[in-house]
Design a protein around this motif. Structure first.
Motif, PDB file in Angstrom:
ATOM      1  N   ALA A  69       0.810  -1.228   0.000  1.00 52.21           N
ATOM      2  CA  ALA A  69       0.000   0.000   0.000  1.00 52.21           C
ATOM      3  C   ALA A  69       0.835   1.266   0.000  1.00 52.21           C
ATOM      4  O   ALA A  69       0.331   2.329  -0.371  1.00 52.21           O
ATOM      5  CB  ALA A  69      -0.939   0.002   1.212  1.00 52.21           C
ATOM      6  N   THR A  70       2.094   1.179   0.416  1.00 52.95           N
ATOM      7  CA  THR A  70       2.920   2.384   0.558  1.00 52.95           C
ATOM      8  C   THR A  70       2.997   3.212  -0.723  1.00 52.95           C
ATOM      9  O   THR A  70       2.688   4.405  -0.718  1.00 52.95           O
ATOM     10  CB  THR A  70       4.321   2.016   1.056  1.00 52.95           C
ATOM     11  N   PRO A  71       3.421   2.639  -1.866  1.00 49.55           N
ATOM     12  CA  PRO A  71       3.487   3.468  -3.079  1.00 49.55           C
ATOM     13  C   PRO A  71       2.120   3.909  -3.574  1.00 49.55           C
ATOM     14  O   PRO A  71       1.986   4.968  -4.191  1.00 49.55           O
ATOM     15  CB  PRO A  71       4.187   2.549  -4.094  1.00 49.55           C
ATOM     16  N   LEU A  72       1.074   3.110  -3.299  1.00 52.99           N
ATOM     17  CA  LEU A  72      -0.270   3.482  -3.740  1.00 52.99           C
ATOM     18  C   LEU A  72      -0.758   4.715  -2.984  1.00 52.99           C
ATOM     19  O   LEU A  72      -1.321   5.639  -3.582  1.00 52.99           O
ATOM     20  CB  LEU A  72      -1.226   2.310  -3.531  1.00 52.99           C
ATOM     21  N   TRP A  73      -0.537   4.759  -1.667  1.00 57.91           N
ATOM     22  CA  TRP A  73      -0.915   5.950  -0.900  1.00 57.91           C
ATOM     23  C   TRP A  73      -0.147   7.169  -1.383  1.00 57.91           C
ATOM     24  O   TRP A  73      -0.693   8.274  -1.460  1.00 57.91           O
ATOM     25  CB  TRP A  73      -0.648   5.724   0.586  1.00 57.91           C
ATOM     26  N   GLY A  74       1.140   6.964  -1.676  1.00 58.88           N
ATOM     27  CA  GLY A  74       1.928   8.089  -2.175  1.00 58.88           C
ATOM     28  C   GLY A  74       1.371   8.662  -3.457  1.00 58.88           C
ATOM     29  O   GLY A  74       1.284   9.890  -3.628  1.00 58.88           O
ATOM     30  N   LYS A  75       0.963   7.782  -4.364  1.00 55.45           N
ATOM     31  CA  LYS A  75       0.422   8.249  -5.638  1.00 55.45           C
ATOM     32  C   LYS A  75      -0.957   8.874  -5.467  1.00 55.45           C
ATOM     33  O   LYS A  75      -1.279   9.872  -6.133  1.00 55.45           O
ATOM     34  CB  LYS A  75       0.340   7.078  -6.631  1.00 55.45           C
ATOM     35  N   LEU A  76      -1.784   8.315  -4.603  1.00 53.35           N
ATOM     36  CA  LEU A  76      -3.093   8.914  -4.344  1.00 53.35           C
ATOM     37  C   LEU A  76      -2.940  10.339  -3.812  1.00 53.35           C
ATOM     38  O   LEU A  76      -3.700  11.242  -4.183  1.00 53.35           O
ATOM     39  CB  LEU A  76      -3.873   8.063  -3.334  1.00 53.35           C
ATOM     40  N   GLY A  77      -1.948  10.537  -2.959  1.00 49.98           N
ATOM     41  CA  GLY A  77      -1.694  11.878  -2.449  1.00 49.98           C
ATOM     42  C   GLY A  77      -1.231  12.822  -3.538  1.00 49.98           C
ATOM     43  O   GLY A  77      -1.645  13.992  -3.588  1.00 49.98           O
ATOM     44  N   ASP A  78      -0.363  12.342  -4.434  1.00 49.31           N
ATOM     45  CA  ASP A  78       0.110  13.176  -5.539  1.00 49.31           C
ATOM     46  C   ASP A  78      -1.031  13.604  -6.452  1.00 49.31           C
ATOM     47  O   ASP A  78      -1.050  14.724  -6.965  1.00 49.31           O
ATOM     48  CB  ASP A  78       1.156  12.404  -6.360  1.00 49.31           C
ATOM     49  N   ILE A 262       2.465   4.434 -10.746  1.00 45.58           N
ATOM     50  CA  ILE A 262       2.630   4.360  -9.298  1.00 45.58           C
ATOM     51  C   ILE A 262       4.034   4.803  -8.902  1.00 45.58           C
ATOM     52  O   ILE A 262       4.232   5.574  -7.964  1.00 45.58           O
ATOM     53  CB  ILE A 262       2.366   2.930  -8.790  1.00 45.58           C
ATOM     54  N   THR A 263       5.022   4.298  -9.620  1.00 48.93           N
ATOM     55  CA  THR A 263       6.419   4.698  -9.419  1.00 48.93           C
ATOM     56  C   THR A 263       6.921   5.292 -10.731  1.00 48.93           C
ATOM     57  O   THR A 263       7.334   4.554 -11.627  1.00 48.93           O
ATOM     58  CB  THR A 263       7.291   3.497  -9.009  1.00 48.93           C
ATOM     59  N   PRO A 264       6.865   6.602 -10.904  1.00 50.61           N
ATOM     60  CA  PRO A 264       7.225   7.214 -12.188  1.00 50.61           C
ATOM     61  C   PRO A 264       8.669   6.895 -12.591  1.00 50.61           C
ATOM     62  O   PRO A 264       9.604   7.148 -11.816  1.00 50.61           O
ATOM     63  CB  PRO A 264       7.063   8.721 -11.906  1.00 50.61           C
ATOM     64  N   PRO A 265       8.874   6.324 -13.779  1.00 50.44           N
ATOM     65  CA  PRO A 265      10.247   6.036 -14.230  1.00 50.44           C
ATOM     66  C   PRO A 265      11.119   7.283 -14.300  1.00 50.44           C
ATOM     67  O   PRO A 265      12.343   7.182 -14.192  1.00 50.44           O
ATOM     68  CB  PRO A 265      10.029   5.422 -15.620  1.00 50.44           C
ATOM     69  N   ARG A 266      10.487   8.479 -14.473  1.00 49.36           N
ATOM     70  CA  ARG A 266      11.289   9.699 -14.567  1.00 49.36           C
ATOM     71  C   ARG A 266      12.084   9.972 -13.297  1.00 49.36           C
ATOM     72  O   ARG A 266      13.111  10.661 -13.333  1.00 49.36           O
ATOM     73  CB  ARG A 266      10.391  10.900 -14.874  1.00 49.36           C
ATOM     74  N   LEU A 267      11.625   9.427 -12.173  1.00 50.58           N
ATOM     75  CA  LEU A 267      12.378   9.614 -10.942  1.00 50.58           C
ATOM     76  C   LEU A 267      13.775   9.001 -11.055  1.00 50.58           C
ATOM     77  O   LEU A 267      14.750   9.537 -10.529  1.00 50.58           O
ATOM     78  CB  LEU A 267      11.632   8.975  -9.763  1.00 50.58           C
TER      79      LEU A 267
END
Length: 526
Positions: A69-78, A262-267
């Motif tokens: 859930a960690t990356p999903l919450w991060g993306k929902l916040g973004d 969810i995890t942008p490759p640009r990062l």
């Protein structure tokens, strides 16, 4: 007459008031404290509810859903608002917490722990994302130093609080104690944090989230079962390994094509961001492995009780605490992005090598003190990787970035403790079987006859053999941690030094890094 041009003022940024900081810190404290409190009470909980064979799943279910859930919450916040995502994660965590306290069977407890983990996944990443957006780069170190205090405090206070509640109250209060803390955190954040409402055009990448969850599930099962429930060469472990590779490979492909991954490759186009994730993975493996097996050594070899064994690794926690408070302020000045992780890697190498001095004849005070150095090294690395991650992510990706560094550290810890745990078990079994015979070794390790309490009633010969076996197993873990530390130190050499930022323009640079695709709606406040 002074002809010096007047510096361009940095754009206004919402202030982060003390009440808001307090609420965010409480959320982080909840995320790190819960597991420590419950771990002390779990033997009593399992004895009350029954189902000893499902003991590990009460922990695994929580860690699995939290990691997924960690990356999903991060993306929902973004996408939909960081404050709202954070508040919802706290609410879900509290619902799961109350349900765990009401559980009447191990099946219910495992299911409710999974619900609790879903909420816990958003506590740390949500707080870090809010801080990352509101606080300019040159001030993040000071705030992150406060965040860094939460981990060692919870590792020390959690077992003590859990033991006290279990001994003098009902075990269900190990869950209920989270409720007032969570409610205070909700009220403080709702009142004290004001963010401009925003909504980015796009939808959550549910396929990517599903693939990532499947990959983490398979990886967690592989780490939990390999070498214990199933042999490393069994078809079950082979199938899990294939599932891990296929799920994560497909996940990478989906992320490259998704509009809002969810995890942008640009990062990962930033070299420093990528290296920070590698370092976070390694330091997670080192920390979790050492913390899990040092208390066992303290109990079996040094004869400490479970509560006292937690106190004996207090120097490790104090080392982490001191390092994180110091490094956060040092990195505020800039120009130390390469020096700090190199120093942390070097100190961690020295710290893990010093742990090889632990043996059956090591005085108790010396055994406790020897944990200090590795704590300092790990604290330096954890703080520097988090700050490097945040400083190399645009504001719109702050939730995804902090979610990534937290997830990577969790996976590193899970794999580290699984692999080095297999080394520990193998070395222990070799010593026990070599001196006592294979039947006695099987009876002690698999028959439930090897506990610190039972060890005191065994003969002197058996007791000394067990002490040697536990020491040998710990040395195997420490050697593995030392190898990981050397790899960490070598990886840190590839980080490039950057000049110190100009405080007058730092905020403008951060604001300018946000892409135009962020359709920001200023009023009303989030």
């Amino acid at each position: 007459m002074n002809d010096r041009p007047t510096p361009t003022p940095a754009p206004d940024r919402p202030a982060l008031p003390r009440l808001g900081v307090f609420g965010l810190m409480l959320g982080i404290f909840l995320a790190t404290l819960d597991g420590q409190i419950v771990s002390t009470a779990l033997p009593t909980i399992v004895g009350d509810l029954g189902g000893l064979d499902h003991f590990s799943w009460s922990v695994t279910a929580y860690l699995l859903t939290m990691a997924a859930a960690t990356p999903l919450w991060g993306k929902l916040g973004d996408l939909y608002g960081r404050k709202g995502a954070y508040i919802n994660s706290v609410l879900l965590f509290l619902i799961g917490t109350v349900l765990c306290g009401l559980a009447q069977s191990m099946g219910q407890l495992i299911a409710f722990r999974a619900v609790q983990g879903l909420g816990a996944g958003g506590l740390m990443v949500g707080a870090l994302a809010v801080i990352g957006v509101l606080v300019p780069p040159q001030e993040r170190g000071r705030i992150q130093s406060m965040v860094g205090v939460m981990l060692p405090v919870s590792f020390v206070g959690g077992p003590l609080l859990g033991g006290f509640i279990t001994d003098y109250m009902d075990w269900r209060w190990t869950f209920y104690v989270n409720v007032p803390i969570g409610v205070i955190a909700l009220l403080a954040v709702a009142k004290g944090v004001r963010l401009p409402a925003h909504r980015v055009t796009g939808r959550v990448d549910y396929l990517g989230a599903s693939l990532l969850t499947a990959g983490i599930l398979a990886l967690t099962l592989l780490a939990s079962w390999a070498g214990t429930t199933y042999a490393w060469t069994s078809w079950q472990i082979a199938a899990l390994a294939v599932a891990v590779v296929l799920s994560l490979a497909w996940f990478v492909r989906v992320e490259q094509r998704a509009a809002e991954p969810i995890t942008p490759p640009r990062l990962f186009s930033s070299r420093e961001f990528t290296l920070a994730q590698i370092l976070s993975f390694l330091v997670g493996a080192i920390l979790v492995s050492v913390i899990n097996y040092l208390p066992q050594y303290m109990q079996f070899v040094q004869g400490a009780s479970p509560t006292v064994s937690g106190m004996l690794i207090l120097p490790l926690m104090l080392g982490m605490l001191t390092a994180q408070l110091t490094i956060g302020r040092l990195m505020d000045r800039g120009g130390l992005e390469r020096v700090v992780p190199l120093t942390g890697g070097a100190v961690t190498v020295v710290g893990t090598v010093l742990l090889l001095l632990l043996g059956t004849d090591t005085p108790l005070p010396a055994a406790s003190a020897l944990t200090l150095v590795v704590g300092v090294g790990v604290g330096i690395l954890m703080q520097s990787t988090l700050l490097t991650t945040m400083n190399n992510a645009a504001p719109r990706d702050m939730g995804a970035a902090t979610g990534t560094v937290t997830l990577v550290r969790t996976i590193g810890g899970s794999l580290g403790v699984a692999v080095l745990g297999a080394v520990h078990s193998s070395r222990m079994a070799d010593v026990l079987a070599g001196r006592l015979g294979s039947d006695a070794e099987e009876r002690l390790t698999a028959g439930g006859e090897l506990t610190p309490a039972l060890l005191k009633d065994m003969s002197a010969g058996v007791r000394h053999t067990v002490e040697d076996a536990v020491s040998s197993g710990l040395h195997g873990v420490v050697v593995g941690a030392a190898v990981l530390s050397v790899i960490t130190f070598a990886t840190a050499w590839f980080i490039r030094a950057t000049p110190a930022p100009d405080p007058a323009t730092a905020e403008a640079a951060v604001t300018a890094s946000a892409p135009e695709t962020d359709s920001v709606r200023t009023p009303p406040a989030d």
